[in-house]
Scaffold this active site. Structure first.
Site, short mmCIF file in Angstrom:
data_model
loop_
_atom_site.label_atom_id
_atom_site.label_comp_id
_atom_site.label_asym_id
_atom_site.label_seq_id
_atom_site.Cartn_x
_atom_site.Cartn_y
_atom_site.Cartn_z
CG HIS A 142 -1.98 1.25 1.68
ND1 HIS A 142 -1.87 2.46 1.79
CD2 HIS A 142 -3.21 0.72 0.93
CE1 HIS A 142 -2.40 3.15 1.06
NE2 HIS A 142 -3.73 2.10 1.52
CG ASP A 219 0.85 -2.27 5.77
OD1 ASP A 219 -0.34 -3.25 6.85
OD2 ASP A 219 0.87 -1.93 5.22
CD GLN A 222 -7.14 -4.91 3.86
OE1 GLN A 222 -7.63 -5.27 4.31
NE2 GLN A 222 -7.21 -4.11 3.47
CE LYS A 245 -7.02 -0.49 6.23
NZ LYS A 245 -8.08 0.19 5.59
CB CYS A 383 -3.42 2.95 -1.26
SG CYS A 383 -4.90 4.32 -1.39
N1 7TS Z 1 -1.61 -1.60 5.05
C1 7TS Z 1 -3.17 -1.94 4.10
C2 7TS Z 1 -2.49 -3.37 3.44
C3 7TS Z 1 -4.15 -1.00 3.72
O1 7TS Z 1 -4.89 -1.77 2.99
C4 7TS Z 1 -4.40 0.34 4.23
C5 7TS Z 1 -5.48 0.90 3.71
C6 7TS Z 1 -2.95 0.52 4.81
C7 7TS Z 1 -2.12 0.42 5.19
C8 7TS Z 1 -3.60 2.46 5.45
O2 7TS Z 1 -4.66 2.03 6.34
P1 7TS Z 1 -5.14 3.34 7.01
O3 7TS Z 1 -5.70 2.61 7.56
O4 7TS Z 1 -4.23 3.85 7.47
O5 7TS Z 1 -5.48 4.09 6.32
N2 7TS Z 1 -6.34 0.22 2.58
C9 7TS Z 1 -7.49 0.49 2.42
C10 7TS Z 1 -7.83 -0.09 1.32
O6 7TS Z 1 -7.07 -0.98 0.94
N3 7TS Z 1 -8.84 0.81 0.34
O7 7TS Z 1 -9.10 2.08 1.54
C11 7TS Z 1 -8.03 1.88 2.49
#
Ligand code: 7TS
Length: 425
Positions: A142, A219, A222, A245, A383
């Site tokens: 990401h 990370d 997910q 999430k 992203c």
């Molecule tokens: N890493 C992964 C693998 C992600 O899927 C996401 C967000 C992030 C980092 C960042 O997370 P945040 O909560 O700090 O924004 N992924 C997504 C997505 O797949 N669709 O919207 C956000």
């Protein structure tokens, strides 16, 4: 193109064992938002990788905090402040238990995965990296696990090395071994790809990195919501995830790090709470985890996150993982049955992501047609632009699963894709 998908009664390999691991229809009752119509159709929410819906237990925990206990934490002797502090710290202990961290002091509240990654890049990186050093990431990160290292790279002259992956979306571990070298200072890798669903072999990555004394950041945005994650079992050094999430609120997440590393790292932000004493000449920093928690935190968010974790524990992450795996197989087989749909990401080890591309229509147009039928998916590059570049496509349509999804949701998706084929031929 006119080929229609096979009907729901086709032999699509229903794995009765996995699909009966939980009862999604009963659990859906815990999620008020799911019981509504969108564009005149029952909502089918398949955008769980972007954010998950919140069970009533989480909404109630947040609302009770504001209704009954709102006060600032760690500062007051009065009863409300003590209650708020107790609940805020109890949630930290829930995070510790959930990821099997050795100590709650190693759990730092952050805004989400993005802030966790930025914290490590900024604090660890600025202290330990110098010009010519290398950081290894993968080709399926990401953007939040690319850009912080890149910015640091520009500032101090470090180089980003990228582990490629094959057409199925599996990392080329030989390539990883070959780019790991004496200049490598950090390996930062996604546990489960948001664009492909690939679950990466963290244990093997850690083993190779540690053999060279290189720390590993995971990370887990997910992975933590969909499978049991044990930081000690993974052997990692840092791990970050987002509350939103994980069926919890936005604006809160956690960074876990080994105490010996966190203790030696400089603060990320400064101000109240992260200090032990301040004079105009010198500031002595607070101990973990407070050293990394400057300012008034998202107290309600942390309490909501704790409630989400307790809710998930009441179902059981093993059962959730078994169910979602079975639902993923069902979804993959149904989508593979539609001519003109190309699944992007078919790793052996894969979580509940159904990313696909159709030559017939742009992903955004597909998304709009699906929305008209009450189906929420994400379309775009997620992203993860380098992933799209790797497959030579601008974007995908992504249906991402949660335990409250069921085979009816998949069937509705397949039916709606049939409609796309009708419209775009
Ligand atoms: N890493 C992964 C693998 C992600 O899927 C996401 C967000 C992030 C980092 C960042 O997370 P945040 O909560 O700090 O924004 N992924 C997504 C997505 O797949 N669709 O919207 C956000």
């Amino acid at each position: 193109m006119t080929t229609r998908s096979r009907g729901p009664n086709a032999d699509v390999g229903l794995r009765a064992d996995g699909l009966s691991a939980i009862d999604p229809n009963k659990l859906r009752d815990d999620f008020p938002i799911l019981h509504q119509e969108v564009n005149g159709r029952p909502l089918v929410y398949l955008d769980n990788a972007a954010t998950t819906q919140k069970p009533r237990a989480v909404i109630d925990a947040i609302s009770n905090y504001y209704l009954l206990n709102n006060a600032n934490v760690h500062r007051g002797v009065h009863t409300l402040s003590q209650r708020a502090t107790d609940d805020y710290e109890a949630a930290r202990e829930s995070v510790r238990r959930f990821i099997n961290a050795p100590s709650a002091d190693e759990v730092i509240y952050v805004r989400g995965t993005t802030e966790g990654l930025n914290l490590v890049a900024s604090s660890y990186g600025r202290k330990y990296f110098s010009a010519g050093d290398e950081v290894i990431i993968t080709g399926m990160e990401h953007h939040s696990n690319i850009v912080p290292w890149q910015i640091l790279g520009k500032e101090i002259g470090i180089k980003l090395r990228v582990v490629p992956f094959n057409d199925d979306g599996e990392l080329l571990m030989d390539e990883f071994e070959s780019i790991l070298n004496d200049r490598t200072r950090m390996v930062s890798v996604v546990h489960q790809s948001n664009a492909l669903g690939t679950i990466n072999p963290i244990n093997a990555i850690v083993e190779l990195a540690h053999a060279r004394g290189v720390p590993v950041m995971v990370d887990a945005a997910q992975s933590v919501p969909h499978m049991p994650v044990d930081v000690q079992g993974l052997g990692a050094d840092f791990l970050a995830f987002s509350g939103h999430k994980l069926y919890g609120p936005t604006g809160i997440g956690a960074l876990w790090g080994r105490a010996e590393l966190l203790n030696d790292m400089p603060p990320y932000q400064s101000g109240g709470e992260m200090i032990r004493s301040v004079t105009f000449e010198e500031t002595i920093y607070n101990t973990l985890p407070h050293k990394f928690e400057a300012g008034t935190p998202d107290i309600a968010g942390a309490i909501g996150l704790g409630a989400a974790i307790e809710y998930l524990e009441s179902i059981g992450m093993e059962r959730i993982a078994a169910y979602e795996q079975a639902l993923l197989k069902y979804g993959e087989e149904r989508l593979r049955g539609i001519e003109g749909v190309r699944l992007i990401g078919s790793a052996q080890e894969k979580g509940g992501i159904l990313s696909f591309y159709m030559d017939a229509a742009h992903p955004h147009d597909i998304g709009t047609i699906l929305d008209a039928q009450g189906i929420a998916v994400r379309t775009g590059h997620h992203c993860a632009q380098p992933v799209m570049a790797r497959y030579g496509i601008p974007a995908t349509v992504r249906a991402s699963l949660a335990f409250y999804n069921n085979t009816d949701d998949i069937d509705a998706l397949v039916k709606a894709i049939d409609r796309v084929i009708e419209v775009f031929g």
